[in-house]
Scaffold this active site. Structure first.
Site, PDB file in Angstrom:
ATOM      1  N   GLU A   1      49.451  38.178  40.833  1.00 58.33           N
ATOM      2  CA  GLU A   1      48.538  37.024  40.836  1.00 58.33           C
ATOM      3  C   GLU A   1      49.155  35.842  40.089  1.00 58.33           C
ATOM      4  O   GLU A   1      49.074  35.774  38.862  1.00 58.33           O
ATOM      5  CB  GLU A   1      47.192  37.414  40.189  1.00 58.33           C
ATOM      6  CG  GLU A   1      46.187  36.263  40.157  1.00 58.33           C
ATOM      7  CD  GLU A   1      44.840  36.644  39.536  1.00 58.33           C
ATOM      8  OE1 GLU A   1      44.707  37.751  39.002  1.00 58.33           O
ATOM      9  OE2 GLU A   1      43.923  35.803  39.595  1.00 58.33           O
TER      10      GLU A   1
ATOM     11  N   LYS B   1      47.893  37.874  45.249  1.00 59.84           N
ATOM     12  CA  LYS B   1      46.583  37.267  44.953  1.00 59.84           C
ATOM     13  C   LYS B   1      46.804  35.829  44.500  1.00 59.84           C
ATOM     14  O   LYS B   1      46.988  35.559  43.309  1.00 59.84           O
ATOM     15  CB  LYS B   1      45.870  38.084  43.861  1.00 59.84           C
ATOM     16  CG  LYS B   1      44.563  37.482  43.374  1.00 59.84           C
ATOM     17  CD  LYS B   1      43.733  38.481  42.595  1.00 59.84           C
ATOM     18  CE  LYS B   1      42.491  37.811  42.030  1.00 59.84           C
ATOM     19  NZ  LYS B   1      41.497  38.751  41.528  1.00 59.84           N
TER      20      LYS B   1
END
Ligand code: 5MM
Length: 335
Positions: free
Chosen positions: A174, A216
Site C-alpha cells: 500500500e 492497494k
C-alpha cells in the site's frame, strides 16, 4: 493455497477487502465520533458485529485485522478469524509498525516494522492469516515528496513483501499518496506515478512474485482542499492511465483505499473505472472508512442498533462489489 490462489481468491467475482486494521489510536478517533469509549471489549463487539454481517458473504474476500483482533474471540467464544472464514473471506493482518519522521526531510515519513518481522509473520501464519498489509504514506507539499522519501518507503515495502511471501502469505503493498492538501490532480498523478514506478522496481529487485501480490493504491484525485475537485470521469481516466503505465499486467488485483472520500463517491469512482475497462488486473476495493462509516454511525455502541448497523455494512459491501464489476448505479443507493 498457493500465493497465487490466495491473491486471486480475494478479488474473485467482484469481491473486495474490508480494511478493519485500525490501530487502537485510530479506532479511538473513530469511536470518539460516536461517543463510544475505545475499550478492548467495545472494539471486539464492534468488529464482531461487522464480521457477522450478512453482506460479508459473496462481497468480501478478505478482512485486514489489527494484532489485537486476530487474537480475539467473539462474545460466544468463537475466534473472530473463524467467523471471517465462515463468511467465505480470508483473514489478513497489518504488519507494519507505523510512521516515523525522516531526519532532515520535514513533512515526510517512512513506515517502520522490518525489525523482528520474520518472527511476527511466522506467528500470524500459524494463526491462519493468509495475507498481510504494509502501508507507506507519501505526502504532497512544497517540494515533496522527495526521491529519498519515495525510495526509502518503497524499499521497505518490497523487503516486507518478500518476507511475507517467504512465510506463505500474500503481501498487500500500500503506497498511499495522501489526499490532504491544496494540490492539483496533476500533482497527485505525478506523486502516484513516481511511487508506483519505484515500488515495482524494488519488488523486482527483491524478486517478489508479482502474481502473488495485491496492490492497494490511492486513486488519482484532486487534493482535498484544492479549489476545483476533478469529476468522477476525470478521476477514473487519470487513475487508469497512471496504473496502466506503471503496474505490470501479471498482477492479479488492484484494491483501492478510500483515503477519506465519502463512501458513495469511492463506489462511484470504482464503478466508473470498471465501466471504462482496458486493464488486465481485477480492479476492486480495500476500503476502511468508505465501508465502515455508515455502519459505525448507525451503531452508536448500542446493542439495539446492531441489525441496522449490519445492514449498512452489507449495503456498502454489495454496492462496492457491483462497482468492481462495473454494474453499480446511483439509483441502487436509494433504499
Ligand atoms: C483502517 O485503517 C488502516 C490502519 O490505519 P492506522 O494504522 O493509522 O490505524 C489503514 O491503513 C487503512 O487500511 C487504509 O488507509 C485504507 O483505509 P481507507 O479508510 O483509506 O479506505
Amino acid at each position: 493455497m498457493t500465493l497465487e490462489e490466495i491473491a486471486t481468491f480475494i478479488v474473485a467475482d467482484g469481491k473486495g477487502i474490508l480494511a478493519a486494521d485500525e490501530s487502537n489510536p485510530t479506532c479511538g478517533k473513530r469511536f470518539d465520533s460516536i461517543g463510544v469509549e475505545s475499550t478492548e471489549e467495545n472494539r471486539r463487539d464492534y468488529r464482531e458485529m461487522l464480521f457477522r454481517s450478512k453482506g460479508m458473504k459473496g462481497n468480501i474476500g478478505g478482512v485486514i485485522l489489527f494484532d489485537e483482533t486476530i487474537r480475539q474471540s467473539a462474545a460466544d467464544g468463537t475466534l473472530l478469524r473463524e467467523i471471517i472464514l465462515k463468511q467465505g473471506a480470508l483473514p489478513g493482518i497489518k504488519v507494519d509498525k507505523g510512521l516515523q519522521p525522516i531526519e532532515n526531510f520535514p513533512g515526510e515519513t517512512v513506515t517502520v516494522g522490518l525489525d523482528g518481522l520474520d518472527e511476527r509473520l511466522k506467528e500470524y501464519a500459524e494463526m491462519g492469516a493468509k495475507f498481510t498489509k504494509w502501508r507507506a504514506v507519501i505526502n504532497i507539499g512544497d517540494g515533496i515528496p522527495s526521491d529519498e522519501c519515495i525510495h526509502a518507503n518503497m524499499d521497505s515495502l518490497a523487503q516486507y513483501a518478500k518476507c511475507a511471501q517467504e512465510n506463505g502469505m500474500v503481501p498487500i503493498v500500500e503506497p498511499e499518496v495522501l489526499m490532504d492538501g491544496e494540490h492539483s490532480i496533476d500533482a497527485c498523478y505525478d506523486a502516484s506515478e513516481r511511487s508506483l514506478k519505484s515500488l515495482f522496481e524494488h519488488l523486482e529487485k527483491y524478486q517478489v512474485n508479482i502474481k502473488g501480490t495485491i496492490l492497494k493504491p490511492n486513486m488519482v484525485t484532486s487534493g482535498s482542499n484544492h479549489n476545483i475537485q476533478a469529476s468522477i470521469n476525470e478521476v477514473a481516466t487519470r487513475t487508469i492511465d497512471c496504473l496502466v503505465k506503471n503496474v505490470p499486467s501479471e498482477l492479479p488485483g488492484v484494491a483501492f483505499l478510500s483515503g477519506g472520500q465519502s463512501d458513495v463517491l469511492a463506489t462511484a469512482h470504482l464503478d466508473a473505472m470498471n465501466k471504462i475497462g482496458g486493464f488486465s488486473w481485477k480492479l476492486s476495493f480495500s476500503y476502511g472508512r468508505a465501508l465502515q462509516a455508515a455502519a459505525l454511525k448507525a451503531w452508536e455502541g448500542k446493542v439495539e442498533n446492531i441489525f441496522i448497523s449490519q445492514d449498512e455494512l452489507s449495503h456498502r459491501a454489495e454496492m462496492n462489489k457491483l462497482a468492481s464489476l462495473g454494474e453499480w448505479d446511483e439509483k441502487l443507493e436509494d433504499r
